[in-house]
Design a protein around this motif. Structure first.
Motif, mmCIF file in Angstrom:
data_model
loop_
_atom_site.group_PDB
_atom_site.id
_atom_site.type_symbol
_atom_site.label_atom_id
_atom_site.label_comp_id
_atom_site.label_asym_id
_atom_site.label_seq_id
_atom_site.Cartn_x
_atom_site.Cartn_y
_atom_site.Cartn_z
ATOM 1 N N MET A 1 0.837 -1.188 0.000
ATOM 2 C CA MET A 1 0.000 0.000 0.000
ATOM 3 C C MET A 1 0.876 1.243 0.000
ATOM 4 O O MET A 1 1.947 1.263 0.613
ATOM 5 C CB MET A 1 -0.933 0.031 1.217
ATOM 6 N N THR A 2 0.439 2.288 -0.663
ATOM 7 C CA THR A 2 1.173 3.549 -0.729
ATOM 8 C C THR A 2 0.298 4.677 -0.189
ATOM 9 O O THR A 2 -0.930 4.644 -0.296
ATOM 10 C CB THR A 2 1.595 3.870 -2.177
ATOM 11 N N PHE A 3 0.982 5.708 0.366
ATOM 12 C CA PHE A 3 0.307 6.871 0.942
ATOM 13 C C PHE A 3 1.071 8.115 0.539
ATOM 14 O O PHE A 3 2.282 8.083 0.307
ATOM 15 C CB PHE A 3 0.244 6.758 2.470
ATOM 16 N N ASN A 4 0.342 9.234 0.493
ATOM 17 C CA ASN A 4 0.974 10.491 0.110
ATOM 18 C C ASN A 4 1.893 11.035 1.207
ATOM 19 O O ASN A 4 2.917 11.649 0.910
ATOM 20 C CB ASN A 4 -0.086 11.532 -0.243
ATOM 21 N N THR A 5 1.513 10.821 2.465
ATOM 22 C CA THR A 5 2.300 11.339 3.579
ATOM 23 C C THR A 5 2.468 10.256 4.636
ATOM 24 O O THR A 5 1.724 9.266 4.672
ATOM 25 C CB THR A 5 1.633 12.570 4.215
ATOM 26 N N LEU A 6 3.442 10.478 5.517
ATOM 27 C CA LEU A 6 3.663 9.554 6.635
ATOM 28 C C LEU A 6 2.491 9.594 7.601
ATOM 29 O O LEU A 6 2.111 8.564 8.180
ATOM 30 C CB LEU A 6 4.973 9.922 7.359
ATOM 31 N N GLU A 7 1.890 10.775 7.786
ATOM 32 C CA GLU A 7 0.739 10.898 8.682
ATOM 33 C C GLU A 7 -0.440 10.072 8.197
ATOM 34 O O GLU A 7 -1.159 9.466 9.010
ATOM 35 C CB GLU A 7 0.335 12.371 8.807
ATOM 36 N N ASP A 8 -0.637 10.013 6.864
ATOM 37 C CA ASP A 8 -1.737 9.201 6.323
ATOM 38 C C ASP A 8 -1.511 7.720 6.606
ATOM 39 O O ASP A 8 -2.452 6.993 6.942
ATOM 40 C CB ASP A 8 -1.862 9.434 4.815
ATOM 41 N N ALA A 9 -0.270 7.279 6.476
ATOM 42 C CA ALA A 9 0.037 5.870 6.736
ATOM 43 C C ALA A 9 -0.166 5.525 8.209
ATOM 44 O O ALA A 9 -0.736 4.480 8.547
ATOM 45 C CB ALA A 9 1.470 5.571 6.304
ATOM 46 N N ALA A 10 0.305 6.418 9.108
ATOM 47 C CA ALA A 10 0.143 6.175 10.537
ATOM 48 C C ALA A 10 -1.328 6.206 10.926
ATOM 49 O O ALA A 10 -1.778 5.408 11.770
ATOM 50 C CB ALA A 10 0.926 7.218 11.321
ATOM 51 N N LYS A 11 -2.117 7.090 10.321
ATOM 52 C CA LYS A 11 -3.542 7.168 10.612
ATOM 53 C C LYS A 11 -4.256 5.910 10.154
ATOM 54 O O LYS A 11 -5.164 5.403 10.836
ATOM 55 C CB LYS A 11 -4.138 8.404 9.938
ATOM 56 N N PHE A 12 -3.868 5.384 9.001
ATOM 57 C CA PHE A 12 -4.467 4.148 8.506
ATOM 58 C C PHE A 12 -4.227 2.995 9.477
ATOM 59 O O PHE A 12 -5.153 2.240 9.807
ATOM 60 C CB PHE A 12 -3.876 3.799 7.132
ATOM 61 N N TYR A 13 -3.003 2.865 9.982
ATOM 62 C CA TYR A 13 -2.692 1.764 10.901
ATOM 63 C C TYR A 13 -3.396 1.971 12.247
ATOM 64 O O TYR A 13 -3.809 1.007 12.895
ATOM 65 C CB TYR A 13 -1.182 1.667 11.099
ATOM 66 N N LYS A 14 -3.562 3.208 12.646
ATOM 67 C CA LYS A 14 -4.283 3.490 13.888
ATOM 68 C C LYS A 14 -5.745 3.102 13.772
ATOM 69 O O LYS A 14 -6.329 2.521 14.703
ATOM 70 C CB LYS A 14 -4.158 4.985 14.232
ATOM 71 N N ASN A 15 -6.370 3.393 12.624
ATOM 72 C CA ASN A 15 -7.761 2.997 12.410
ATOM 73 C C ASN A 15 -7.895 1.479 12.361
ATOM 74 O O ASN A 15 -8.870 0.909 12.878
ATOM 75 C CB ASN A 15 -8.292 3.614 11.118
ATOM 76 N N TYR A 16 -6.916 0.829 11.749
ATOM 77 C CA TYR A 16 -6.926 -0.632 11.736
ATOM 78 C C TYR A 16 -6.786 -1.189 13.152
ATOM 79 O O TYR A 16 -7.457 -2.164 13.521
ATOM 80 C CB TYR A 16 -5.789 -1.158 10.856
ATOM 81 N N ALA A 17 -5.925 -0.554 13.966
ATOM 82 C CA ALA A 17 -5.724 -1.011 15.344
ATOM 83 C C ALA A 17 -7.014 -0.876 16.144
ATOM 84 O O ALA A 17 -7.337 -1.739 16.973
ATOM 85 C CB ALA A 17 -4.609 -0.211 15.995
ATOM 86 N N LYS A 18 -7.768 0.187 15.901
ATOM 87 C CA LYS A 18 -9.035 0.366 16.614
ATOM 88 C C LYS A 18 -10.029 -0.723 16.235
ATOM 89 O O LYS A 18 -10.753 -1.251 17.093
ATOM 90 C CB LYS A 18 -9.607 1.749 16.305
ATOM 91 N N ALA A 19 -10.058 -1.068 14.948
ATOM 92 C CA ALA A 19 -10.965 -2.126 14.496
ATOM 93 C C ALA A 19 -10.547 -3.488 15.034
ATOM 94 O O ALA A 19 -11.400 -4.341 15.314
ATOM 95 C CB ALA A 19 -11.014 -2.146 12.969
ATOM 96 N N ALA A 20 -9.239 -3.694 15.193
ATOM 97 C CA ALA A 20 -8.727 -4.974 15.684
ATOM 98 C C ALA A 20 -8.582 -4.999 17.195
ATOM 99 O O ALA A 20 -8.134 -6.003 17.754
ATOM 100 C CB ALA A 20 -7.384 -5.282 15.028
ATOM 101 N N SER A 21 -8.893 -3.896 17.868
ATOM 102 C CA SER A 21 -8.876 -3.798 19.336
ATOM 103 C C SER A 21 -7.478 -3.896 19.921
ATOM 104 O O SER A 21 -7.206 -4.720 20.785
ATOM 105 C CB SER A 21 -9.774 -4.877 19.947
ATOM 106 N N PHE A 22 -6.582 -3.042 19.460
ATOM 107 C CA PHE A 22 -5.289 -2.852 20.113
ATOM 108 C C PHE A 22 -4.834 -1.430 19.837
ATOM 109 O O PHE A 22 -5.416 -0.715 19.019
ATOM 110 C CB PHE A 22 -4.250 -3.882 19.640
ATOM 111 N N SER A 23 -3.826 -0.977 20.557
ATOM 112 C CA SER A 23 -3.296 0.377 20.377
ATOM 113 C C SER A 23 -1.873 0.296 19.864
ATOM 114 O O SER A 23 -1.198 -0.741 19.997
ATOM 115 C CB SER A 23 -3.340 1.156 21.697
#
Length: 333
Positions: A1-23
Motif C-alpha cells: 500500500m502507498t500513501f501520500n504522507t507519513l501521517e496518512d500511513a500512521a492514521k491508517f494503521y491506527k484505524n486498523y488497530a481500533k478495528a482490531a482492538s489494540f493500540s
C-alpha cells in the motif's frame, strides 16, 4: 500500500488497530539530514517490560508481552510516496473488539462534550457530576467512548489553563472584597505586563492584632512553592503565649531576589504600623539577609535551626567519620 504522507500511513494503521482492538506506538524513526526516511510502528504491548507497582497494589496492571504485531513504513526515493513494506498481523495477546474504544489511544472527546465540560466547569459543577450526566444521557458506561479520567484531564490541561490568564485579576478582586468586609484587612499587589502576579502580600485584621501582642520575634519562611503558577509562597509566623504558631501574613513572589524581598519587608512594615520586630528567623538566604539589613537595620537576624539541621547531613557526608559526628550532634540537640 502507498500513501501520500507519513501521517496518512500512521492514521491508517491506527484505524486498523481500533478495528482490531489494540493500540499502537511509534517504536523508531530514522532520519537522514533531519528528514524522516522510515518509521516502525508496533503494538503498544511490544517489548518485555513490567510496571514497578505490583499487581496486588494496582487494580489494572499492564506489562509488555513481546507482541510482534507491527508495520514498517518507508519513503520511495523516486516517487516520493510512502509505502508499507513489512507487516506482521499476529499478536501475542488476545484482543477484545468490544472494548477497543476504551483503549487510551482511541478514547476522545467530541466538540459538544468539550463545550459541555467547559460550561459545567465555569458553573462550578464537579467533574464527577459532569461525567455522570454524560453516562445518564448515553444510557450507560459502555455507550461512551471516554472515561471520567479523560474529563478531569481535559479540565486540567485545557479549561483551567485558559482561565489562568484571568486568575490574577480574580485574585485581586478577592482581596478587594476582603477589604470591603473589614477595613483592617491589608494587602498590596503588583502584576507583570502580562497581568500575571509578580508580588503579593496580605494580612487580615486578626493577624495584625496578633502582631501587636506577639510580634517581637517573628519567623519568615519561603520553602513552599505553588504547583500550578510556580510562585514562591512566604509566611510570617509568630508563637503566641500558648506556644501555638500564629500566622501574621502571607506573600506570593515570582522571584527571590533582593528587590522582591525589599518590597515585601516594606509592605510588612506599612502593614504593622512601621514597627519592626526585635528579631527575625529566616533561612540562610543572602538576598533575604541584605533586604532585612536595608529595611529593618535594628532587627536582629538569626538563621532558623530547622534549616541548619536539615543542611548539616549534606555537609558532613563527605567526612569519613560523619556517622560519629551525627551521633554526637544528636546528643547535643
Amino acid at each position: 500500500m502507498t500513501f501520500n504522507t507519513l501521517e496518512d500511513a500512521a492514521k491508517f494503521y491506527k484505524n486498523y488497530a481500533k478495528a482490531a482492538s489494540f493500540s499502537t506506538r511509534v517504536r523508531s524513526t530514522n532520519k537522514k539530514r533531519n528528514v524522516i526516511k522510515n518509521q516502525l510502528i508496533t503494538c503498544s504491548r511490544e517489548g518485555k517490560w513490567k510496571l514497578k507497582i505490583s499487581p496486588t497494589e494496582k487494580t489494572n496492571p499492564s506489562a509488555g508481552l513481546n507482541c510482534p504485531a507491527r508495520i514498517y513504513i518507508h519513503i520511495l526515493k523516486d516517487d516520493g510516496v510512502w509505502i508499507i513494506s513489512k507487516v506482521m498481523l499476529h499478536h501475542s495477546h488476545s484482543c477484545c473488539p468490544n472494548q477497543a474504544e476504551m483503549l487510551k489511544q482511541h478514547r476522545k472527546l467530541s466538540m459538544s462534550v468539550r463545550r459541555t465540560i467547559e460550561n459545567n466547569e465555569k458553573a462550578g459543577i464537579r467533574p464527577s457530576k459532569t461525567y455522570q450526566s454524560f453516562v445518564a444521557a448515553a444510557g450507560g458506561y459502555r455507550d461512551l467512548n471516554f472515561i471520567e479520567k479523560d474529563v478531569r484531564n481535559y479540565i486540567t490541561r485545557e479549561v483551567r489553563n485558559i482561565l489562568e490568564l484571568d486568575d490574577a485579576k480574580e485574585f485581586g478582586k478577592y482581596l478587594l472584597r476582603m477589604k470591603e468586609k473589614n477595613q483592617n484587612f491589608f494587602f498590596e499587589l503588583e502584576l507583570e505586563d502580562d497581568q500575571s502576579i509578580q508580588l503579593a502580600f496580605w494580612s487580615d485584621a486578626r493577624s495584625r492584632a496578633a502582631c501587636e501582642y506577639f510580634g517581637d520575634v517573628i519567623s519568615f519562611d519561603t520553602t513552599y512553592n505553588t504547583n500550578r503558577y510556580n510562585l514562591v509562597c512566604g509566611s510570617f509566623v509568630r508563637v503566641n503565649h500558648h506556644g501555638q504558631s500564629t500566622l501574621l501574613g502571607c506573600a506570593l513572589m515570582k522571584n527571590e531576589d533582593i528587590q522582591s524581598f525589599i518590597w515585601l519587608f516594606q509592605c510588612w512594615l506599612r502593614c504593622m504600623g512601621g514597627k519592626a520586630p526585635k528579631g527575625i528567623l529566616t533561612d540562610q538566604c543572602a538576598s533575604m539577609q541584605r533586604a532585612i539589613e536595608a529595611c529593618m537595620p535594628t532587627t536582629i537576624h538569626c538563621w532558623c535551626i530547622w534549616h541548619i539541621m536539615k543542611k548539616i547531613l549534606g555537609k558532613i557526608n563527605g567526612f569519613k567519620g560523619h556517622i560519629k559526628i551525627e551521633q554526637e550532634r544528636s546528643h547535643v540537640v
